[in-house]
Motif scaffolding. Structure first.
Motif, PDB file in Angstrom:
ATOM      1  N   ASP A  64       2.790  17.184  11.534  1.00  0.00           N
ATOM      2  CA  ASP A  64       4.245  17.143  11.487  1.00  0.00           C
ATOM      3  C   ASP A  64       4.650  16.927  10.040  1.00  0.00           C
ATOM      4  OD1 ASP A  64       4.469  15.232  14.543  1.00  0.00           O
ATOM      5  OD2 ASP A  64       4.577  17.388  14.253  1.00  0.00           O
ATOM      6  N   GLU A  65       5.804  17.453   9.651  1.00  0.00           N
ATOM      7  CA  GLU A  65       6.243  17.340   8.255  1.00  0.00           C
ATOM      8  C   GLU A  65       6.257  15.910   7.748  1.00  0.00           C
ATOM      9  OE1 GLU A  65       9.354  19.701   6.390  1.00  0.00           O
ATOM     10  OE2 GLU A  65       9.490  20.773   8.305  1.00  0.00           O
ATOM     11  N   GLN A  66       6.621  14.973   8.581  1.00  0.00           N
ATOM     12  CA  GLN A  66       6.717  13.588   8.132  1.00  0.00           C
ATOM     13  C   GLN A  66       5.353  12.963   7.853  1.00  0.00           C
ATOM     14  OE1 GLN A  66       7.865  14.638  11.124  1.00  0.00           O
ATOM     15  NE2 GLN A  66       7.178  13.286  12.749  1.00  0.00           N
ATOM     16  N   ILE A  85       2.808  14.701   6.195  1.00  0.00           N
ATOM     17  CA  ILE A  85       2.141  15.404   5.095  1.00  0.00           C
ATOM     18  C   ILE A  85       1.814  14.463   3.947  1.00  0.00           C
ATOM     19  CG2 ILE A  85       2.444  17.165   3.307  1.00  0.00           C
ATOM     20  CD1 ILE A  85       3.923  18.824   5.426  1.00  0.00           C
ATOM     21  N   ASN A  86       2.763  13.641   3.529  1.00  0.00           N
ATOM     22  CA  ASN A  86       2.491  12.721   2.426  1.00  0.00           C
ATOM     23  C   ASN A  86       1.415  11.701   2.781  1.00  0.00           C
ATOM     24  OD1 ASN A  86       4.239  13.904   0.583  1.00  0.00           O
ATOM     25  ND2 ASN A  86       5.968  12.692   1.280  1.00  0.00           N
ATOM     26  N   TRP A 114      -1.146  12.341   4.696  1.00  0.00           N
ATOM     27  CA  TRP A 114      -2.409  13.070   4.693  1.00  0.00           C
ATOM     28  C   TRP A 114      -2.966  13.230   3.276  1.00  0.00           C
ATOM     29  CZ3 TRP A 114      -6.238  14.157   7.698  1.00  0.00           C
ATOM     30  CH2 TRP A 114      -7.140  15.162   7.347  1.00  0.00           C
ATOM     31  N   CYS A 126      -1.545  18.555  18.117  1.00  0.00           N
ATOM     32  CA  CYS A 126      -0.094  18.693  18.058  1.00  0.00           C
ATOM     33  C   CYS A 126       0.416  19.397  19.314  1.00  0.00           C
ATOM     34  CB  CYS A 126       0.336  19.445  16.809  1.00  0.00           C
ATOM     35  SG  CYS A 126      -0.099  21.174  16.824  1.00  0.00           S
TER      36      CYS A 126
END
Length: 74
Positions: free
Chosen positions: A16-18, A20-21, A23, A40
């Protein structure tokens, strides 16, 4: 995704986009990595066959139409 990548028994990691940081955080612990690697929800995903030219080195595949849906039959 297992229908697509089943021959090699590997799966892509889709975050999920939230997340990414989280990861790409350099100090991410092995435990945290495993926590991020949950399957997912694929209900909003679709798959389709694209041109075989995508992997053909003799063809310029750097065109938008390369990802258009192609029906090769069975």
């Amino acid at each position: 995704m297992s229908d697509i990548h089943n021959s090699a028994k590997r799966m892509p990691l889709m975050l999920d986009e939230q997340l990414i940081n989280d990861w790409i955080f350099p100090d991410l612990s092995p435990v945290s990595i495993k926590e991020l690697m949950n399957p997912c929800d694929d209900t909003d995903m679709a798959s389709y066959t694209v041109s075989k030219d995508l992997s053909n080195k003799r063809v310029n595949s750097d065109v938008a139409s390369i990802i258009n849906k192609v029906n090769y039959g069975k």
